[in-house]
Each structure stands twice: as structure tokens, then as C-alpha cells.
Design an enzyme around this catalytic site. Structure first.
Site, PDB file in Angstrom:
ATOM      1  N   CYS A  16       0.794  -1.221   0.000  1.00 50.20           N
ATOM      2  CA  CYS A  16       0.000   0.000   0.000  1.00 50.20           C
ATOM      3  C   CYS A  16       0.826   1.271   0.000  1.00 50.20           C
ATOM      4  CB  CYS A  16      -0.898   0.067   1.236  1.00 50.20           C
ATOM      5  SG  CYS A  16      -1.981  -1.329   1.394  1.00 50.20           S
ATOM      6  N   GLY A  42       1.460  -0.216  -5.001  1.00 50.68           N
ATOM      7  CA  GLY A  42       0.249  -1.012  -5.097  1.00 50.68           C
ATOM      8  C   GLY A  42      -0.469  -0.696  -6.380  1.00 50.68           C
ATOM      9  N   ASN A 117      -1.270   1.843   5.548  1.00 52.76           N
ATOM     10  CA  ASN A 117      -0.157   1.089   4.975  1.00 52.76           C
ATOM     11  C   ASN A 117       0.447   0.286   6.115  1.00 52.76           C
ATOM     12  OD1 ASN A 117       3.172   1.956   3.767  1.00 52.76           O
ATOM     13  ND2 ASN A 117       2.020   0.083   3.500  1.00 52.76           N
ATOM     14  N   GLY A 118       0.473  -1.019   5.960  1.00 53.62           N
ATOM     15  CA  GLY A 118       1.031  -1.867   7.011  1.00 53.62           C
ATOM     16  C   GLY A 118       0.159  -3.084   7.207  1.00 53.62           C
ATOM     17  N   TYR A 261      14.281  -2.232  -1.969  1.00 56.89           N
ATOM     18  CA  TYR A 261      13.421  -2.447  -3.131  1.00 56.89           C
ATOM     19  C   TYR A 261      12.146  -1.605  -3.174  1.00 56.89           C
ATOM     20  CZ  TYR A 261      10.145  -4.833  -6.258  1.00 56.89           C
ATOM     21  OH  TYR A 261       9.227  -5.107  -7.224  1.00 56.89           O
TER      22      TYR A 261
END
Ligand code: SF4
Length: 490
Positions: A16, A42, A117-118, A261
Site C-alpha cells: 500500500c 500497489g 499502509n502496514g 526495493y
């Protein structure tokens, strides 16, 4: 549900990205731009919620930001000077739409939209308890547990209820919430996932922006102010910005894979340029694992900065021996089994005249399942390379992530199943080496990994998870691992 992409199933997937705008005339349009810059975090769904001072509006859909928010009609509906948005990586199909964020609920205090996000690592347990006491869930998202915890909190004000809810959750969360009283941005006490704050205009009365990465501030012309600190809640309301730190202070553990990344190379994460760190990782790799070859070749695009660093450190020429097509979208029609094996060539193709007869070292950021590495090594041999060596700009990925990154279960992680020599044989390279964990920390400016108090979350390399994994440790529920893997994170 974990999905793989037919042409690139050998990467971990960030799940996300979040973006919020407080106080701008075209708030929703700015959020659409910000989400566009976060699209790499995402690609399977996107949503925006806005608030016009009276009413909340939203639009959520499966697919890319550009396809979902390119219509004037949709943007006109997203009225208001306050808006938040979300991009996610998730499963496809109609049933997934209910999980697309921002999630919205009518609470006693009014409307409440949340973008996350998580991943909450005790969400299964919390959900079980909430359902038993009468909560009715609308989605399978772990994020919805936060809404129900807020709704059922005995505290009086929305902020206190929200803090009470967060004190019950474990795991990783960078959240942006839109409420009738303003915007709340917060980061879990360990700061596992990133979140930054920016500004457009004067300190007093300007627009406040929150984003997963600084690159999204750049695209809307916002100035980077600072990171939201681990354990901090920033509330923008009534023309004021207030910071709250309701959690017990802990040493932070931001995700080290953001540097390897996930984040875009033009972002600044935890104060470091992602591009510079990736080059430094490549330099470490060259020091630790030199090889006698003619050319250094990046596996594009994610291996490119590390390959530049490897070439500069080793003094070997850097060349583009693999060319990447930028037109292979994630929505490309999945080919039938008969031609599926050709898929890798749609994305990557050997630069044959350059590599024929040459000894090569290929640089990639990570190996997850190993399938793409195998195809790329074969592709270089088919193109006439004399030797194909592989160097990886991260340590072996041996453990699953439970903090919002879509990792296969351990049985599918090549490094969890095989020794490095067995991995070399699997991908059919002449040699294979990974940067060491201490080398990775050195690239980030640390002397080495502090075993007792590591500076980062590096659990996918070390298995040292920085939070309890309550859902996993509920041994009396043998299907927990499967439930976690299938749960749609944020
Ligand atoms: Fe990042 Fe790995 Fe930790 Fe997940 S387990 S947060 S990917 S370092």
C-alpha cells in the site's frame, strides 16, 4: 489472498501507499497526483475520500490510479478541501472491492475515513473478540479492526478513542484518517512503514500533505517538512498542527526493505536517499563478492542503482545487457499455460549483440521464489553469454513479512528451502552471492547490525520480528498462518 504476477512473480510486493491533503482547493486532484507517484506501492486498486465540510465523498475501484481518476465527472464528485487516498496491492475480483481503501464508517462522532499502509499482526484475535461482542465487519481487511476498536472505545473524544484503539493493535501501521474535525496522520511506535509530512505555502494557513514517500510530495510541488516520527500522531485541525506521542517510547525499527526495493529511488527514506543507499549496497556487494567478468549488468529496473555501485567499486564496465519493456502492465491478459513460460521475455529481453561471448555478472535486488532469476540466467545463456554470475543486493529472503508486504509463505521462499549452493544450482548461474546483513547495514551508514538492538526491521532476512506475532502464536488455532496469508492487508 496472495497472488502472483505471471511475468514477475519473484518480487516481494509492497501492499500500500497513502496520501492526504489538508486544506487545498483541489484536494482530491492533488491526492490523485500523489497516488500516481506512489503507484509502485500497489497497482491493483485505488481510492480517494474527500470531505467538503458537511459531507464525505469517495470513489474506489480496482485498477490503476490513472484509469480510476481520469474522469472529470469523478473528480467533480470528490468535493472538498480535505482528501485522503490509498493504493493497494491485493487480489482481483469483485469480492476485493469491499477491501479497497480508504475505508469509511459513520461513528458517533461523525464520518471517519481511514487509509492504512502496514498490517496489524493481532488483527485475527482482535476481530474474533470484536465479533463475539457484536461488531459486524464489512470487509476482510485488518484495517477495519481499527474502526471497530474506535467505535467501541469507552473514551469520550474521537482522538482519545483513536489512541485507545491503537494501543490495542500490534504490528505495522502508517495511517491517514479524515474526520469531521480534521486529519490525523500516525505511525506505529516502531515506525515500521514510512510516512512523511510536507507543506505547500506558508507555515501558517498553507496546505499540509502526508505521504508514504517524499516522491509523492515532489509531484504536487510540496516541500518536505519531516517524517512523522514513530509513535507520533499529527493532528491537523482548525488551522493548527498538533503532535501527540501517546505511546511508551521505544527504539524505532523501520523496514530495511524500503531501502532495498520498495521505495522509489528518488525518495528520501528515514533521512537517506534511496538511490544512494542502493548504490552503496552494490559497492558492498563488490567488496564482499568480487568476480572476474567482462560486464556488470543490472536486472532492470530495481537492480540498476546497485549495479552502478558494483561497477564503480569493482572498476568493471556497466552495460545495459537486459532491456526492460515498460509497456507490460499488471493488467495484461494472462496468457494460457502453453505460452506462459515466454512471459518473462515480454518484460525483459537480452541485448544480444552486447552479451554474446561475454562473461557477465547480473545484479538484482532480491530473490524470492527464484523463478524469474532462473529465466533471466537462461535468457542470457541463450543470447550467447560465456558465463553468467548472479549477485544479489540483499541477504537471502528466508522469512515471511507480517507487516504489510505480500510475501509468499516460507515453503515458497527459495532461501528458506535451499542453501546458497542449492539456490545457485536452481537458477543455473555460474556463481551466486548475496550481500551480508552487516554489509547492508554498512550501506545504511551503520558499522554493523547491532544484534541486541538492530536499527531496522530486517525480519525477512533474520527472523527477528520486532513485534509479537499474536495471531501466529495462537497455537490452538492451527489455520492462523493460512488466515494471515489470505487476509487482505493494507
Ligand atoms: Fe520490511 Fe522485511 Fe520487516 Fe517486512 S519483515 S517490514 S519486508 S524488513
Amino acid at each position: 489472498m496472495i497472488t502472483t504476477h505471471p511475468f514477475n512473480d519473484d518480487k516481494l510486493r509492497e501492499e500500500c501507499g497513502v496520501f492526504g491533503v489538508a486544506g487545498a482547493i483541489d484536494a482530491a486532484a492533488m491526492v490523485a497526483l500523489g497516488l500516481h507517484a506512489l503507484q509502485h506501492r500497489g497497482q491493483e486498486a485505488a481510492g480517494i475520500s474527500s470531505f467538503d465540510g458537511t459531507t464525505f465523498h469517495d470513489h474506489k475501484a480496482l485498477g490503476l490510479v490513472a484509469g480510476n481518476f481520469d474522469s472529470e465527472e469523478i473528480m467533480r464528485l470528490l468535493k472538498g478541501e480535505w482528501a485522503i487516498g490509498h493504493v493497494r496491492y491485493a487480489t482481483t475480483g469483485e469480492t476485493a472491492l469491499r477491501n479497497v481503501q480508504p475505508l469509511y464508517a459513520e461513528l458517533a462522532s461523525g464520518g471517519f475515513a481511514i487509509a492504512h499502509n502496514g498490517n496489524i499482526s493481532n488483527a485475527v484475535k482482535l476481530r474474533h473478540d470484536l465479533v463475539r461482542s457484536g461488531s459486524i465487519f464489512q470487509s476482510t481487511s485488518d484495517t477495519e479492526t481499527i474502526i471497530h476498536l474506535v467505535a467501541t472505545s469507552r473514551y469520550r473524544t474521537l482522538l482519545d478513542k483513536f489512541i485507545d484503539a491503537l494501543k490495542q493493535v500490534e504490528g505495522a501501521y502508517s495511517l491517514i484518517c479524515l474526520t469531521e474535525m480534521g486529519m490525523i496522520a500516525c505511525r506505529d511506535p516502531l515506525g515500521i512503514r514510512p510516512l512523511v509530512m510536507g507543506r505547500i505555502g506558508p507555515e501558517d494557513g498553507g496546505t499540509v500533505i502526508f505521504a508514504s514517500e517524499t516522491v509523492a510530495l515532489d509531484i504536487v510541488g510540496a516541500e518536505f517538512v519531516r517524517s512523522v516520527e514513530p509513535g507520533e500522531l499529527v493532528v491537523v485541525s482548525g488551522g493548527e498542527i498538533r503532535s501527540h506521542r501517546p505511546f511508551q517510547q521505544k527504539a524505532s525499527r523501520p523496514c530495511i526493505f524500503e531501502h532495498v526495493y520498495f521505495s522509489r529511488p528518488d525518495s528520501i527514506v528515514d533521512g537517506s536517499s534511496v538511490y544512494t543507499v542502493r548504490k552503496a549496497i552494490g559497492g558492498q556487494l563488490a567488496i564482499e563478492s568480487p568476480v572476474d567478468v567482462d560486464l556488470v549488468i543490472p536486472v532492470p529496473d530495481s537492480g540498476t542503482p546497485a549495479a552502478i555501485g558494483y561497477a564503480q567499486q569493482s572498476g568493471l564496465p556497466f552495460e545495459l545487457g537486459i532491456i526492460r519493456s515498460h509497456y507490460v502492465g499488471r493488467t495484461f491478459i494472462q496468457p494460457g499455460d502453453g505460452v506462459r513460460h515466454l512471459g518473462v521475455k515480454l518484460k525483459h529481453n537480452a541485448n544480444r549483440p552486447l552479451v554474446t561471448g561475454k562473461k557477465l555478472v547480473l545484479i538484482d535486488d532480491s530473490i524470492v521464489r527464484g523463478t524469474t532469476s532462473l529465466k533471466i540466467v537462461q535468457m542470457m545463456r541463450d543470447a550467447g553469454a560465456a558465463e553468467v554470475h548472479m549477485r544479489i543486493a540483499s541477504p537471502p529472503t528466508m522469512h515471511s513479512c507480517f507487516y504489510g508486504v505480500n510475501t509468499p509463505e516460507r515453503s515458497k521462499l527459495l532461501a528458506a528451502q535451499k542453501s546458497i549452493e542449492e539456490m545457485r544450482q536452481f537458477i543455473q548461474a555460474d556463481s551466486l552471492a548475496f550481500v551480508s546483513i552487516n554489509g547492508l547495514y554498512r550501506a545504511l551508514g551503520e558499522a554493523s547490525r547491532e544484534e541486541e538492538a538492530p536499527r531496522y526491521c530486517d525480519a525477512c532476512f533474520t527472523g527477528d520480528y520486532p513485534t509479537p506475532l499474536t495471531d501466529l502464536s495462537e497455537r490452538e488455532q492451527p489455520n492462523q498462518l493460512m488466515l494471515l496469508a489470505e487476509r487482505v492487508g493494507g
